[in-house]
Design a protein around this motif. Structure first.
Motif, short mmCIF file in Angstrom:
data_model
loop_
_atom_site.label_atom_id
_atom_site.label_comp_id
_atom_site.label_asym_id
_atom_site.label_seq_id
_atom_site.Cartn_x
_atom_site.Cartn_y
_atom_site.Cartn_z
N UNK A 96 0.68 -1.12 -0.10
CA UNK A 96 0.36 0.19 -0.13
C UNK A 96 0.69 1.83 -0.36
N UNK A 97 1.67 1.37 0.61
CA UNK A 97 2.80 2.19 0.52
C UNK A 97 3.07 2.66 -1.03
N UNK A 98 2.90 2.02 -1.80
CA UNK A 98 3.49 2.82 -3.16
C UNK A 98 2.09 3.67 -3.26
N UNK A 99 0.83 3.65 -2.54
CA UNK A 99 0.33 4.63 -2.96
C UNK A 99 0.09 5.88 -2.68
N UNK A 100 1.51 6.25 -1.43
CA UNK A 100 2.15 7.81 -1.44
C UNK A 100 2.79 8.03 -2.27
N UNK A 101 3.24 7.44 -3.47
CA UNK A 101 3.11 8.26 -4.60
C UNK A 101 2.32 9.24 -4.74
N UNK A 102 1.36 9.29 -4.54
CA UNK A 102 0.44 10.34 -5.05
C UNK A 102 0.34 11.37 -4.40
N UNK A 103 0.78 11.69 -2.78
CA UNK A 103 1.12 12.79 -2.30
C UNK A 103 2.54 13.04 -3.13
N UNK A 104 2.72 13.07 -3.84
CA UNK A 104 4.17 13.33 -4.24
C UNK A 104 5.73 13.00 -2.77
N UNK A 105 5.75 11.88 -2.65
CA UNK A 105 6.22 11.42 -1.33
C UNK A 105 7.59 10.12 -2.50
N UNK A 106 8.46 11.13 -2.70
CA UNK A 106 9.17 10.30 -3.92
C UNK A 106 10.03 8.57 -3.23
N UNK A 107 8.52 7.52 -2.95
CA UNK A 107 8.95 5.93 -2.53
C UNK A 107 9.42 5.50 -3.92
N UNK A 108 9.83 4.29 -3.67
CA UNK A 108 10.01 3.30 -4.68
C UNK A 108 8.92 3.46 -6.25
N UNK A 109 7.79 3.28 -5.61
CA UNK A 109 6.96 3.92 -6.82
C UNK A 109 7.04 5.04 -7.44
N UNK A 110 7.23 5.66 -6.57
CA UNK A 110 7.59 6.99 -7.32
C UNK A 110 8.74 7.25 -8.41
N UNK A 111 9.14 7.04 -7.93
CA UNK A 111 10.91 7.17 -8.93
C UNK A 111 11.24 6.26 -9.58
N UNK A 112 10.10 5.06 -10.17
CA UNK A 112 9.98 4.92 -11.52
C UNK A 112 9.34 5.33 -12.01
N UNK A 113 7.79 6.25 -11.60
CA UNK A 113 7.23 6.83 -12.29
C UNK A 113 8.13 8.23 -13.15
#
Lengths: 240, 219
Positions: free
Chosen positions: B160-177
């Motif tokens: 679920x932490x991958x959802x954090x990408x939508x609030x602009x937190x650069x975790x793994x998922x957002x890094x990928x994006x």
């Protein structure tokens, strides 16, 4: 040691105890018999307030334990209890089961608590099982540890709620022997049990409970072999 | 089929690892907080106080009944309107902890209720207070019993932490994006990210499974 006056306890609509009155002397061993639902266990559980009676008085060692503001935890330290299903703590060893309450409730030093626990294990003949977990012990051994656990709090009264009912026949004796030894040592004991052999050998008095009141009581020989009332005779004919 | 080029992973390795670090950091924080929140809420739910029961029940029902994504939006985009500004990392940690806490609470409550009531009686009959009995007798047994569902919850939380990408937190998922918008190597990037999530959760599930067996031996 124990004085009970006009004790009443009901669960919702069901009246279980309807005015029990009795007194138990220091060092006396009393065996309570009666049909299932007659209130034996409830009576026992009232004596250490696992059940809170609605009406009546209970004095243990001169203290009115039903008085408002009485310290439940202190009352229970004076009355050790042994359960039908042992209720040992499965995540603790035999030694830890026994030393837990002295450590946490009496704030005993760890070394002292361990020594005390070993003494109690010795007393029930399980000195070599200190590190065993309950699931590695037989039913009889578990019940003996449970007795040692209760004794470690140095209670003034010991309550036994059908201590051998859940045991295989060959294990009943080892538990009863421990209890007989306690009786000889002068412990005040209230025992709910249909073990006649134990009652005859160790009990000073047998109480027959029916529908929440004491119907008949007296020395074991008299109650078992010369019951006065038809209700007692009928019950005895069913268990003998 | 176009040629797949996994060198994009190598080229962006440090950035992806920064994302992974953020994922692990925020997840471990949320797991710890969620566990604490959940344990206290479970106790509140089982307490005798009607107020505590009501509040804990409402919390559990509300959190379980609304999407995590919506909860995160309320925290990060909604609260500033009320003058409460959380930075992205705080919003992420709080959102994920509160969310996980509700699930943990139900797991722990079930665990406590599964312990035979004779255990509480035995503890009380020895003179222990209710709190003492809870701490030394009931909870240690309850937690052991709920390790499998807790591990499940932990794995859900990491995913679920991958959802954090939508609030602009650069975790793994957002890094990928980020990498994707520069390179258009969607397939390579997201299969790699899926693999990373899988390696984390699978390893954890194995380690905790081993721990669980170890604990059962002494039970």
């Amino acid at each position: 040691m124990i004085k009970v006056k006009n004790l009443h306890k009901s669960f919702d609509q069901l009246k279980v105890l309807r005015g029990m009155t009795t007194s138990i002397g220091k060092g006396e061993v009393v065996v309570i018999i009666g049909a299932s639902g007659s209130g034996k266990s409830t009576f026992l559980r009232c004596l250490n307030l696992l059940e809170i009676p609605q009406k009546g008085e209970i004095f243990v060692d001169g203290i009115d334990i039903c008085a408002p503001g009485v310290n439940l935890n202190l009352v229970r330290q004076n009355t050790g209890m042994v359960f039908q299903h042992f209720n040992l703590f499965p995540h603790k060893t035999a030694l830890e089961n026994i030393s837990l309450a002295p450590l946490k409730v009496k704030k005993m030093a760890p070394q002292e608590a361990k020594k005390l626990a070993l003494t109690q294990l010795e007393r029930v003949g399980l000195r070599d099982k200190e590190n065993a977990y309950p699931r590695h012990l037989s039913g009889g051994q578990q019940q003996r540890v449970a007795i040692a656990r209760a004794l470690a709090m140095q209670p003034k009264v010991m309550l036994f709620d059908e201590p051998t009912s859940a045991l295989d026949p060959e294990m009943i004796k080892e538990v009863l022997n421990v209890m007989k030894q306690m009786a000889r040592d002068g412990m005040t004991m209230v025992v709910v049990s249909h073990e006649m052999g134990f009652a005859r050998e160790a009990a000073d008095r047998v109480i027959f409970l029916d529908e929440g009141v004491i119907v008949e009581e007296g020395p074991p020989e008299q109650v078992f072999f010369h019951p006065q009332l038809p209700r007692t005779k009928e019950f005895l004919s069913q268990i003998l | 089929m176009k040629f797949l080029d996994y060198s994009v992973i190598i080229k962006n390795w440090p950035f992806l690892m920064l994302g992974l670090r953020e994922t692990l950091r925020i997840s471990s924080l949320a797991v710890t907080m969620g566990f604490c929140i959940g344990s206290f809420v479970a106790l509140a739910r089982l307490s005798r106080s009607h107020m505590l029961k009501l509040l804990s029940g409402a919390y559990i029902e509300f959190i379980r009944g609304t999407p995590l994504l919506v909860q995160l939006f309320i925290l990060y985009y909604g609260l500033p309107q009320l003058g409460i500004n959380l930075d992205r990392r705080a919003a992420a940690a709080i959102g994920l902890s509160i969310n996980s806490g509700a699930y943990v609470a139900e797991i722990v409550r079930a665990g406590i209720q599964s312990i035979d009531k004779g255990q509480m009686e035995a503890a009380r009959s020895l003179g222990m207070s209710g709190t003492m009995a809870m701490i030394y007798v009931i909870l240690p047994q309850a937690f052991r019993r709920v390790i499998p569902p807790l591990v499940n919850e932990l794995i859900m939380l990491i995913k679920d932490s991958s959802l954090l990408s939508v609030i602009a937190l650069t975790e793994l998922m957002r890094a990928g994006e980020h990498i994707r918008t520069r390179t258009y190597k969607d397939f390579e990037i997201f299969t790699f990210i899926a693999l990373v999530y899988f390696v984390i959760t699978y390893t954890l599930s194995k380690i905790l499974g081993y721990l669980e067996r170890r604990l059962q031996v002494s039970d």
